[in-house]
Design a protein around this motif. Structure first.
Motif, PDB file in Angstrom:
ATOM      1  N   TYR A  79       0.842  -1.209   0.000  1.00  0.00           N
ATOM      2  CA  TYR A  79       0.000   0.000   0.000  1.00  0.00           C
ATOM      3  C   TYR A  79       0.873   1.254   0.000  1.00  0.00           C
ATOM      4  O   TYR A  79       0.636   2.200  -0.758  1.00  0.00           O
ATOM      5  CB  TYR A  79      -0.888  -0.012   1.241  1.00  0.00           C
ATOM      6  N   ARG A 461      -5.153  -2.422  -2.701  1.00  0.00           N
ATOM      7  CA  ARG A 461      -5.795  -1.520  -1.742  1.00  0.00           C
ATOM      8  C   ARG A 461      -5.350  -0.078  -1.993  1.00  0.00           C
ATOM      9  O   ARG A 461      -6.155   0.860  -1.935  1.00  0.00           O
ATOM     10  CB  ARG A 461      -5.426  -1.907  -0.310  1.00  0.00           C
ATOM     11  N   GLY A 462      -4.055   0.077  -2.254  1.00  0.00           N
ATOM     12  CA  GLY A 462      -3.529   1.410  -2.492  1.00  0.00           C
ATOM     13  C   GLY A 462      -4.129   2.047  -3.733  1.00  0.00           C
ATOM     14  O   GLY A 462      -4.443   3.244  -3.743  1.00  0.00           O
TER      15      GLY A 462
END
Length: 636
Positions: A79, A461-462
């Motif tokens: 992330y 997710r990032g």
């Protein structure tokens, strides 16, 4: 002073939910959320605090499950990479083995200079219950706990022995997390009794706080010396590392090299600093570099290192730069890296600020036509070699280079390739055609087997947090997959889409090849049934392990590419299906580990036994001693 009665865990969680990183016009939460695996050491502390805020303020500190404590940290690093180190996650583990499981993640974050906040639980500070379950006992020092192992692996470590210590510890931890020169694993050890202890917390501690990323300018004297060296160079070359990306300096780099014509080679962390087809970009440099980059590097008289750690792979174990008069201009925000290899031309500054200053001071500088022609020729020749390597062979078991080529051609420019260990980092460094600054994600400072799936999940997710639905493609060998694959369950549980391409070669392809070069004949690197007579695993009987079935058991969509002449076409078709899907997909393909990528003329120093009764080792030692002759003791 207004105060609020709360536990240490509640205070820490609320504090973390109000921290913001500011980088120019960008402002985002420093701690985007918290991973946690609960045990008796943290369920009543951090676990209770997360449950309470989930009920009352669910956006304050989002909680996410994980299946392995090491993987929590890997997700945090993935992330952070996508957010150029401006944001990361916290990872909470229970006492003893839960905490110890995070040690590898801590080392990886620190080695990669990536921020990750670790919250391992610890045994009772009061020692009222001593020893407790899972406590480490050392008779010579009963104050040592498992968590002390984090000290050499962390950029910051402290233990909250009393509630009042939380203020200074939390603030110091945030300073290190957001400092580009110091960041890495930040560890706050939390004794299980202190976690649940109450105290009166000043509300000022719980309010929004901003941490502005430092972008130091180059000092005038250091800049002037660097400018003089570059102006006097006949064959300058840039080695670009991850610092270029973390500084968002890729536009400044592109403008600089287009103005000057200076060629660029990148480290693993620097993949993406320029698109693969940029005229000045020669690809990876060093032990796993391209032939084009390494040939130019071997004759360069001034190396301009920007944001690189100069690892042994980047310098090809100090054999890459053969010009006897070569000088190194090392631009880095960290003096530790700027002074490496004995340089007398360090520039301690932010990469973007330094590039803009150099562009201003070097106005009108341009490499000569003959050098420019050589750069273009080397690049063209290497690009042709990659085209040939990507061409399908029609073999039932394709080579890894063909598989990389199929994934490359099936991916979109903005997609992210994720890898970490084995033979794939070397092949990707040489072959992958990056088309986006964040499109190349190879963890190669620690090169941790098992990082791939968890790191890929963190990268996705990032991307999602930035509003991007770009695909994240994880390429992994069977050896790394077997090390750590359980975060596939996390992807299924949260409905997060990643694409996993598993290359099955029934062993350790990279170390198997290395084993041959050091004279050990692939001993212990095949996955084979144990041969009772030979007392080894070198037989012909492949293990009846079905990794596709294993992945399917986690609930993920699985596509199996069968061996055959159409394997590469079938892989491309599978990737098209995976990209069209809204769910995670696992693609399994068999390969021949004895088919290698084009040679990039890079060397890596792995010592060979000086004496041996094995003829293969004797031969390897002779070759090793010959290669050592080109190794420099000092570069600067």
């Amino acid at each position: 002073m207004t105060t609020k009665r709360m536990t240490v865990s509640q205070a820490l969680v609320e504090f973390l939910g109000h921290q913001y990183t500011v980088d120019g016009d960008i402002r985002e939460r420093t701690i985007a959320g918290m991973f946690g695996i609960f045990g008796h050491g943290n369920v009543a502390g951090i676990g209770q605090a997360l449950a309470q805020y989930n009920a009352e303020q669910p956006d304050l500190m989002p909680y996410y499950q994980a299946r392995n404590e090491q993987a929590m940290v890997h997700q945090s690093v993935g992330y952070a990479r996508m957010h150029r180190r401006r944001a990361t996650f916290a990872s909470a583990a229970s006492v003893g083995p839960g905490a110890a499981n995070m040690l590898t993640g801590a080392a990886l974050a620190t080695a990669n200079r990536m921020p990750a906040l670790l919250l391992p639980s610890d045994t009772f500070a009061t020692r009222v219950a001593d020893p407790v379950l899972q406590q480490l006992e050392l008779p010579h020092d009963i104050g040592i706990t498992v968590n002390d192992a984090f000290r050499p692996l962390s950029r910051f470590f402290d233990r909250v022995q009393r509630p009042e210590q939380l203020y200074s510890i939390a603030l110091a931890a945030m300073r290190v997390l957001t400092d580009p020169a110091e960041t890495g694993a930040v560890t706050i050890s939390l004794p299980e009794d202190v976690q649940a202890e109450a105290f009166d917390v000043p509300v000022e501690f719980l309010q929004d706080r901003e941490w502005h990323i430092r972008r130091p300018l180059p000092e005038r004297g250091a800049l002037a010396r660097a400018v003089a060296a570059i102006r006097g160079a006949k064959r300058p070359m840039i080695v670009a590392g991850g610092g270029v990306l973390y500084s968002s300096a890729e536009d400044a780099l592109r403008a600089f090299v287009e103005a000057t014509g200076i060629p660029v080679g990148s480290s693993q962390a620097g993949g993406g600093v320029l698109n693969w087809d940029h005229p000045q970009y020669l690809g990876g440099v060093g032990a796993t570099g391209t032939l084009a980059a390494n040939r130019i590097a071997s004759e360069a008289d001034v190396i301009i290192g920007i944001g690189t750690r100069y690892s042994d792979f980047t310098t090809a174990s100090r054999t890459a730069f053969q010009n006897p008069d070569v000088q190194f201009v090392n631009i880095n925000v960290a003096s530790f890296d700027a002074y490496k290899h004995g340089t007398q031309l360090p520039v301690i500054a932010d990469a973007r600020e330094a590039l803009e200053a150099l562009a201003s001071e070097l106005g009108g500088l341009r490499i000569d036509a003959a050098y420019a022609s050589q750069i273009a020729s080397e690049k063209s020749a290497w690009d042709s070699s990659v085209d040939d390597a990507f061409a399908p062979s029609g073999l039932a078991l394709p080579g890894q280079t063909e598989i990389v080529g199929a994934v490359q051609s099936s991916s979109a420019p903005e997609d992210v390739i994720v890898q970490a260990a084995g033979s794939l980092p070397g092949d990707l460094h040489k072959l992958w055609r990056v088309r986006d600054p964040l499109g190349y994600h190879v963890e190669y400072a620690f090169s941790c087997m098992g990082y791939e799936i968890a790191g890929g999940l963190g990268a996705k997710r990032g991307a999602l947090a930035d509003g991007s639905d770009r695909d994240v493609i994880v390429m992994v060998g069977d050896g790394s997959y077997l090390m750590l694959n359980t975060e596939l369950v996390t992807a299924v549980a949260e409905g997060i889409k990643i694409i996993v391409v598993l290359i099955q070669n029934h062993g350790y392809a990279s170390i198997g090849h290395l084993s041959e070069t050091v004279g050990s004949a692939r001993f212990g690197t095949w996955y084979r049934e144990y041969d009772e007579k030979a007392r080894n695993f070198q037989g012909e009987q492949i293990l009846p392990v079905d990794l596709a079935m294993n992945a399917r058991s986690y609930g993920i969509d699985v596509i199996e590419v069968e061996p055959g002449a159409s394997a590469i076409d079938d892989l491309k078709a599978a990737l098209a299906v995976a990209k069209a899907s809204e769910k995670s997909t696992f693609i399994h393909i068999n390969s021949d580990p004895l088919l290698y990528s084009p040679d990039g003329a890079g060397w890596w120093d792995v010592p060979v036994a000086e004496v041996s009764t094995l003829e293969s080792t004797q031969h390897a030692r002779t070759e090793y001693e010959e290669l050592q002759k080109s190794q420099k003791k000092l570069l600067g």
